[in-house]
Design an enzyme around this catalytic site. Sequence first.
Site, PDB file in Angstrom:
ATOM      1  N   ASN A  23       0.766  -1.351   0.174  1.00 28.85           N
ATOM      2  CA  ASN A  23      -0.321   0.116  -0.116  1.00 28.85           C
ATOM      3  C   ASN A  23       0.433   1.214   0.250  1.00 28.85           C
ATOM      4  O   ASN A  23       0.673   2.705   0.173  1.00 28.85           O
ATOM      5  CB  ASN A  23      -0.872   0.059   1.018  1.00 28.85           C
ATOM      6  CG  ASN A  23      -2.050  -0.783   0.704  1.00 28.85           C
ATOM      7  OD1 ASN A  23      -2.252  -1.152  -0.914  1.00 28.85           O
ATOM      8  ND2 ASN A  23      -2.698  -1.262   2.322  1.00 28.85           N
ATOM      9  N   ARG A  97      -8.720  -1.965  -7.116  1.00 28.93           N
ATOM     10  CA  ARG A  97      -9.471  -0.396  -6.729  1.00 28.93           C
ATOM     11  C   ARG A  97      -7.999   0.381  -7.321  1.00 28.93           C
ATOM     12  O   ARG A  97      -9.080   1.615  -7.122  1.00 28.93           O
ATOM     13  CB  ARG A  97     -10.583  -0.725  -5.526  1.00 28.93           C
ATOM     14  CG  ARG A  97     -11.237  -1.297  -5.638  1.00 28.93           C
ATOM     15  CD  ARG A  97     -11.631  -1.202  -4.652  1.00 28.93           C
ATOM     16  NE  ARG A  97     -12.116  -0.060  -3.736  1.00 28.93           N
ATOM     17  CZ  ARG A  97     -13.322   1.031  -4.663  1.00 28.93           C
ATOM     18  NH1 ARG A  97     -13.611   0.433  -5.241  1.00 28.93           N
ATOM     19  NH2 ARG A  97     -12.521   2.034  -4.480  1.00 28.93           N
ATOM     20  N   CYS A 121     -15.947  -3.754  -3.385  1.00 27.41           N
ATOM     21  CA  CYS A 121     -15.630  -4.751  -4.090  1.00 27.41           C
ATOM     22  C   CYS A 121     -15.600  -5.342  -2.054  1.00 27.41           C
ATOM     23  O   CYS A 121     -16.636  -5.556  -1.717  1.00 27.41           O
ATOM     24  CB  CYS A 121     -13.634  -4.970  -3.409  1.00 27.41           C
ATOM     25  SG  CYS A 121     -13.729  -4.246  -1.951  1.00 27.41           S
ATOM     26  N   PRO A 127     -16.587   4.099  -1.968  1.00 30.77           N
ATOM     27  CA  PRO A 127     -17.311   5.087  -2.441  1.00 30.77           C
ATOM     28  C   PRO A 127     -16.056   6.325  -3.052  1.00 30.77           C
ATOM     29  O   PRO A 127     -15.154   5.872  -2.430  1.00 30.77           O
ATOM     30  CB  PRO A 127     -17.881   5.952  -1.906  1.00 30.77           C
ATOM     31  CG  PRO A 127     -17.532   5.598  -0.714  1.00 30.77           C
ATOM     32  CD  PRO A 127     -17.192   4.088  -0.534  1.00 30.77           C
ATOM     33  N   ASP A 129     -15.909   9.287  -3.998  1.00 30.99           N
ATOM     34  CA  ASP A 129     -16.676  10.755  -3.930  1.00 30.99           C
ATOM     35  C   ASP A 129     -15.450  11.594  -3.484  1.00 30.99           C
ATOM     36  O   ASP A 129     -16.076  12.983  -3.525  1.00 30.99           O
ATOM     37  CB  ASP A 129     -18.167  11.191  -3.208  1.00 30.99           C
ATOM     38  CG  ASP A 129     -18.297  10.597  -1.635  1.00 30.99           C
ATOM     39  OD1 ASP A 129     -17.483   8.932  -2.329  1.00 30.99           O
ATOM     40  OD2 ASP A 129     -18.519  11.200  -1.149  1.00 30.99           O
ATOM     41  N   LEU A 130     -14.938  11.488  -2.808  1.00 29.95           N
ATOM     42  CA  LEU A 130     -13.979  12.446  -2.064  1.00 29.95           C
ATOM     43  C   LEU A 130     -12.378  12.700  -2.756  1.00 29.95           C
ATOM     44  O   LEU A 130     -12.415  13.789  -2.536  1.00 29.95           O
ATOM     45  CB  LEU A 130     -13.826  11.927  -0.819  1.00 29.95           C
ATOM     46  CG  LEU A 130     -14.805  12.235   0.144  1.00 29.95           C
ATOM     47  CD1 LEU A 130     -13.795  11.671   1.628  1.00 29.95           C
ATOM     48  CD2 LEU A 130     -15.322  13.117   0.865  1.00 29.95           C
ATOM     49  N   ASP A 311      -6.806  -3.635   8.198  1.00 29.55           N
ATOM     50  CA  ASP A 311      -5.934  -4.614   7.397  1.00 29.55           C
ATOM     51  C   ASP A 311      -5.191  -5.886   8.170  1.00 29.55           C
ATOM     52  O   ASP A 311      -4.851  -6.837   8.047  1.00 29.55           O
ATOM     53  CB  ASP A 311      -5.001  -4.185   6.719  1.00 29.55           C
ATOM     54  CG  ASP A 311      -5.666  -2.951   5.322  1.00 29.55           C
ATOM     55  OD1 ASP A 311      -7.169  -2.958   5.374  1.00 29.55           O
ATOM     56  OD2 ASP A 311      -4.679  -2.340   4.637  1.00 29.55           O
ATOM     57  N   ILE A 333     -14.334   0.811   9.980  1.00 27.22           N
ATOM     58  CA  ILE A 333     -13.334   1.815   8.347  1.00 27.22           C
ATOM     59  C   ILE A 333     -14.503   1.303   7.078  1.00 27.22           C
ATOM     60  O   ILE A 333     -15.434   1.766   6.192  1.00 27.22           O
ATOM     61  CB  ILE A 333     -12.157   1.393   8.616  1.00 27.22           C
ATOM     62  CG1 ILE A 333     -11.955   1.862   9.138  1.00 27.22           C
ATOM     63  CG2 ILE A 333     -12.220   2.023   6.690  1.00 27.22           C
ATOM     64  CD1 ILE A 333     -11.839   3.353   9.502  1.00 27.22           C
TER      65      ILE A 333
END
Length: 423
Positions: A23, A97, A121, A127, A129-130, A311, A333
């Site tokens: 990540n 993603r 997923c 989303p 959107d931000l 995670d 989350i």
Amino acid sequence: MEKIRVYGGQRVDGRVQISGAKNAALPLLAAAILSEDGLTLKNIPPLSDISTMMLLLETLGVECSRSDVDDYSMTVDCETNSLSNFTAPYEIVKKMRASILVLGPLLTRYGHCSVSLPGGCAIGVRPIDLHLKGLEAMGAQIDLKDGYVYAEAKSGLHGAEFEFPVSTVTGTENLLMAAVLANGDTVLRNAAREPEIVDLANCLNKMGARIEGQGTSEIRIVGVSGLHHTEYSVLVDRIEAGTYAIAAAITKGQVDLIGGDFRKLLPTFIEKMEECSLIFEDIPNGLRAKYAGEIRPIDFQTAPFPNFPTDLQAQTMALLCLSSGRSLIDEKIWENRFMHVAELSRMGAKISISGSRATVEGVDHLVGAPVMATDLRASFSLVLAGLAAQGDTVVDRVYHLNRGYCCAEKKLADCGVRVDRIK
Ligand code: EPZ
């Protein structure tokens, strides 16, 4: 489909070289788009998600060449003088993603791009959107059409002040990458504070960006006219380290986690594991995690850094299945990150779910069973449960595991534990 056979009743005892963080590596690869003359990234983990990001970059016209350093690490050279294509296609984005991370860099450097909408997923709706609102605040025109985000900023993006209503990791990374080449100053408020964001900002600064405040909730960026080649070594994977620490706890063993400052990278996780079942000792370039003699029940909720990472929720749940009492987990989350519960239950776990909360009643033992991985972290939670179970466990859909755990069977073998891949 590939499977993993896990032999029950084994004890972890050894040393694990922790790889570079997936990540952190994914946004760093996307950052190559911003450079006028390429980017060299070291300590990249050889994982299928990394191959997907490299394929996406190549589709856009970035030339990526990899050289393997050893089984656990590679160097990737990205040549990026000018790109030939500005569309991230559905065929690639649907696989991963994090492909959305090319949106900010493409738009700020080239003034236009289109990126397929990622969709949901297994762990939630997810989303973006931000990401889009933030880019609009910087002057982008965004259209959603035919499943794609079409973004345009004809005369470039401009600096802006933007406050995230919720903390988003890739959202912060996208806006950070967009802001480094924008005209003027940008302030990102309620920015995510994850170490992977700090890593991205540090690399961008090495490329010539002017970023301050990374690792705090307010990041300030002064736009510059161009970024240049640098060589950067990717941060170690705190989630992989936490996963192997749990492997030591669940098998009543011990593991040396090598490659980073894990106390700094996993503060809340370490605190909770000390309460539950592990003793930690500092060792050169790492941390030793040792079984403390019992697995006590704990309560925790997942939340953005520095709190307990989502995670590591599935792997911790596997451990708590064998605790001496009742644990409560609140997943704050992702709205659907309990898919592993049904699989752990097939192995004899006692877990009930109510909304975002799971109650785990410790049982005396788990039993091996055929189970199915439902997402990346869930896949390793089943391997962990299998290691502690009576009898063998066969984990199906191992492709999830390949996305984020480098050389899992080799690393487990380094700890004296055997699992076999079944083709
Ligand atoms: C990153 O996902 C990680 N992925 C995830 O890792 C991790 O679970 C997650 O952060 C949380 O730590 C990468 O870094 C590539 P978010 P990301 O945006 O960035 C909401 C793994 O196993 N939200 O921080 O996609 C969202 O619904 C994975 O390696 C909005 O509402 O997560 C969620 O509730 C899976 N609007 C919350 O924010 C937005 O525009 C946090 O999501 C964006 C997010």
